[in-house]
Design an enzyme around this catalytic site. Structure first.
Site, PDB file in Angstrom:
ATOM      1  N   ASP A  15     -19.997  14.184  85.114  1.00  0.00           N
ATOM      2  CA  ASP A  15     -19.131  13.156  84.521  1.00  0.00           C
ATOM      3  C   ASP A  15     -17.634  13.383  84.682  1.00  0.00           C
ATOM      4  OD1 ASP A  15     -21.446  11.896  83.751  1.00  0.00           O
ATOM      5  OD2 ASP A  15     -21.284  12.398  81.630  1.00  0.00           O
ATOM      6  N   LYS A 107     -26.736   8.480  86.475  1.00  0.00           N
ATOM      7  CA  LYS A 107     -27.503   8.510  85.228  1.00  0.00           C
ATOM      8  C   LYS A 107     -26.925   7.485  84.262  1.00  0.00           C
ATOM      9  CE  LYS A 107     -24.816  12.256  83.114  1.00  0.00           C
ATOM     10  NZ  LYS A 107     -24.268  11.656  81.928  1.00  0.00           N
ATOM     11  N   CYS A 140     -23.392  15.500  77.425  1.00  0.00           N
ATOM     12  CA  CYS A 140     -24.055  15.531  78.735  1.00  0.00           C
ATOM     13  C   CYS A 140     -24.305  16.940  79.248  1.00  0.00           C
ATOM     14  CB  CYS A 140     -23.244  14.714  79.733  1.00  0.00           C
ATOM     15  SG  CYS A 140     -23.098  12.984  79.205  1.00  0.00           S
TER      16      CYS A 140
END
Length: 196
Positions: A15, A107, A140
């Site tokens: 991310d 994702k 995450c």
């Protein structure tokens, strides 16, 4: 021995996207911008070692049809929400570049393993060890790491100064929890010096 070890190790970059890292972004992780240089260095080390690099990114439908319920309010008709596919906020921050030999994994939830093909990709590539960098530690990063442990990856590492959370306290509390389940948590320098 070191070279063989790294061929069986993947670096997961989680991310490191503009909507999570840049100041003023809707979902900015306050510690994210500070770790960008270390994430870049970790990627460089992984490339030199011949490791598989997996770029784990969130990309959502602009209308939020695939987003978690608690984030639905960020997606309004006519205006794309955070990390919407094809929009600037979903791009990697400057300095991070996906190469042809890398793998990009999209994702829509916290864990890189949840409802994705990551486990299959890693197994086909002969990967049995995972190193994690990116944001954010309590969400995450943590869920990906816990899922890797649940999937019996024998070696899972989180580079402590190439991961971040909203505050150092939150970051280190989560690092502490991960250490308690056997996760290795070296600094970038310690990881870089391993088997060199």
């Amino acid at each position: 021995m070191g070279e063989q070890k790294w061929k069986k190790t993947a670096l997961l970059v989680i991310d490191m996207q503009k909507d999570f890292v840049l100041p003023g972004a809707v979902l900015q992780v306050k510690g994210g911008e500070a770790i960008v240089p270390n994430v870049i260095k970790a990627v460089d080390v992984a490339r030199r070692r011949g490791m598989l690099i997996v770029w784990v990114v969130r990309e959502h439908d602009p209308y939020g049809r695939d987003v978690e319920l608690f984030r639905k309010n960020l997606y309004k008709a006519g205006k794309p929400g955070p990390t919407s596919k094809g929009h600037q906020g979903s791009e990697l921050v400057d300095g991070l570049v996906i190469h042809d030999e890398d793998y990009k994994l999209v994702k829509t939830r916290f864990s890189a393993f949840f409802a994705t093909n990551l486990h299959s990709v890693l197994k086909v590539a002969g990967i049995d060890s995972i190193v994690v960098v990116g944001v954010q530690t309590p969400n995450c990063v943590r869920q990906t790491v816990f899922d890797a442990v649940a999937l019996d990856y024998p070696s899972v590492t989180v580079i402590v100064d190439a991961t971040a959370a909203a505050t150092p306290e939150v970051h280190f509390a989560n690092i502490f929890d991960m250490k308690n389940i056997g996760i290795e948590t070296p600094t970038l320098e310690q990881w870089r010096e391993a088997d060199e």
